[in-house]
Enzyme design. Structure first.
Site, PDB file in Angstrom:
ATOM      1  N   HIS A 154       0.823  -1.213   0.000  1.00 43.73           N
ATOM      2  CA  HIS A 154       0.000   0.000   0.000  1.00 43.73           C
ATOM      3  C   HIS A 154       0.859   1.265   0.000  1.00 43.73           C
ATOM      4  CE1 HIS A 154      -3.387  -2.672   0.858  1.00 43.73           C
ATOM      5  NE2 HIS A 154      -2.653  -3.186   1.819  1.00 43.73           N
ATOM      6  N   SER A 278      16.176  18.612 -17.929  1.00 39.35           N
ATOM      7  CA  SER A 278      15.271  19.752 -17.980  1.00 39.35           C
ATOM      8  C   SER A 278      15.956  20.929 -18.659  1.00 39.35           C
ATOM      9  CB  SER A 278      14.838  20.156 -16.553  1.00 39.35           C
ATOM     10  OG  SER A 278      14.170  21.401 -16.559  1.00 39.35           O
TER      11      SER A 278
END
Length: 459
Positions: A154, A278
């Site tokens: 989870h 980037s």
């Protein structure tokens, strides 16, 4: 640009050069000419058409005799996908022999059989690249079999595992994917079609089934029991198997993406000097390859759905659903081949931050060992009592931001029965990985049977 597979700037993100060459127009026409040639050859041998005519047709059915641009123009004028090829082959064969070009066949015979030849070529390339990925992952599983890391459920830390265990689970799934792929060769998938207008052989005469059997045998395709013009389940099965394979690769990509997050920092994809993450943030090393791997599962899933819709053929043929295959087959095989190739490169060059993996086990101050501690305490105070003790202490440690072991050792049932050193010893991750290595070995052994199977599967 009309499609990412055609874009010189983008195509290598979505496909491989080898797979693109299988689906380009040159190979498409080559395969269709191969079928026209073998059809004429067999008809000549069986005296359905004059042998001399067959020889001339075979001699002219060569890709170098055809101008694809001219074929495209004529196809557009005639609004027919094959008639330009037939007309040109007829002209090349001459006025007498040309009358016997495409004798008894229908367009779908040639198009379907040609498409199946391309699909089989694509299939063999996928099998090859799948086997290579399994070899690479097997090597990395062996390499990291004992590398400790935290298991997560989870999205939250659970108990320790090893990175080799995680890789072995991927490997086991890929073995099943590869077996599904290999089994397609034995499941009557790669069949051709040379049976005329609606599959009755009417235009061929009594030798129709024999013509089909001999011709398909020569080009390496299986012979169908009956016409499959209105039965497209084979392509749907093929696409479904590829979709499941892609699902595994997409899952692997998602997991690597999460493990590469800055705050996790357990793996890094291969980095090439000069690579830019980037245009505005110079420090960025983005998971570009991993994102590319993961992103292709989405269009593949969509393609599987589109291919399933091709089963809804009306009557003995319609082009409404038939054309779905022309969209799906090049896309789904190109996308999956890109995934297999990309996954192999990523996993082979993966940087594994073993120290960070170990450090991440320590982040929660002993909490990942709560299960082991519970069972150790349970030998004296009982499992259910131990569960409550550990639960209460764990919740207090989390809420008060304290060390779990320190909080737990304040409990009388703990400090009266065990020394603190004993409790601390239960937080040794090496002693809390169960039968991991035994299960890893079982998976590694399975890879040998996969390669034996693939060597024995007929091409």
């Amino acid at each position: 640009m009309t499609d990412v597979l055609d874009s010189q700037l983008l195509q290598n993100n979505f496909s491989t050069e080898k797979m693109r060459s299988i689906w380009n127009d040159n190979n498409k026409i080559t395969q269709q000419l191969k079928i026209e040639a073998v059809l004429s050859k067999i008809e000549g041998q069986l005296q359905v058409i004059p042998r001399s005519a067959a020889d001339k047709i075979v001699a002219q059915a060569k890709i170098e005799n055809f101008d694809i641009e001219e074929l495209a123009k004529e196809s557009a004028r005639k609004r027919h996908s094959l008639i330009a090829l037939i007309n040109h082959l007829q002209a090349l064969a001459g006025p007498e022999a040309g009358e016997f070009v495409h004798y008894g066949a229908t367009t779908q015979d040639i198009v379907d059989t040609g498409t199946m030849l391309q699909t089989k070529q694509a299939y063999e390339l996928l099998r090859e690249h799948g086997r290579q990925l399994i070899k690479t992952l097997k090597h990395q599983t062996q390499r990291y079999r004992s590398t400790l890391m935290i298991g997560r459920t989870h999205g939250i830390q659970a108990i320790p595992i090893t990175f080799g265990f995680k890789l072995a689970i991927w490997l086991d799934e890929l073995i099943r994917d590869q077996k599904r792929l290999d089994q397609l060769a034995e499941e009557d998938i790669f069949v051709g079609s040379l049976n005329g207008a609606v599959g009755t052989y009417a235009a061929f005469g009594p030798k129709g089934p024999e013509i089909e059997r001999l011709a398909l045998g020569e080009i390496g395709l299986q012979v169908p029991s009956i016409s499959w013009q209105p039965s497209r389940d084979r392509f749907s099965e093929f696409a479904s198997v590829l979709g499941i394979y892609s699902g595994t690769l997409g899952k692997i990509g998602h997991e690597l993406y999460n493990l590469m997050r800055t705050e996790v920092n357990e793996v890094n994809e291969p980095f090439v000097k000069g690579e830019v993450g980037s245009s505005t943030m110079p420090q960025k090393r983005n998971p570009a390859l991993i994102e590319g791997l993961t992103s292709l599962t989405q269009p593949i899933f969509k393609d599987v759905g589109l291919m399933l819709e091709s089963m809804l053929i009306e009557g003995e043929r319609d082009a409404i659903h038939w054309r779905n295959e022309w969209v799906v087959l090049p896309e789904i095989t190109n996308y999956l081949d890109a995934q297999l190739t990309n996954a192999n490169y990523i996993i082979e060059g993966l940087k594994v931050n073993e120290q960070q993996m170990f450090d991440n086990i320590q982040l929660q101050n002993g909490l990942p060992f709560a299960e082991r501690i519970m069972f150790q305490l349970g030998t004296v105070v009982g499992k259910q009592t131990a569960h409550k003790l550990v639960y209460d202490s764990a919740m207090a440690a989390i809420e008060q931001n304290k060390n779990f072991i320190d909080v737990l050792y304040l409990e009388n049932e703990v400090n009266s029965n065990f020394s603190k050193d004993e409790v601390i010893a239960w937080t040794d991750a090496k002693q809390d990985i169960g039968s991991i290595e035994e299960k890893i070995d079982q998976v590694l052994q399975k890879t040998d049977s996969v390669f034996q199977t693939t060597e024995n599967v007929p091409a």
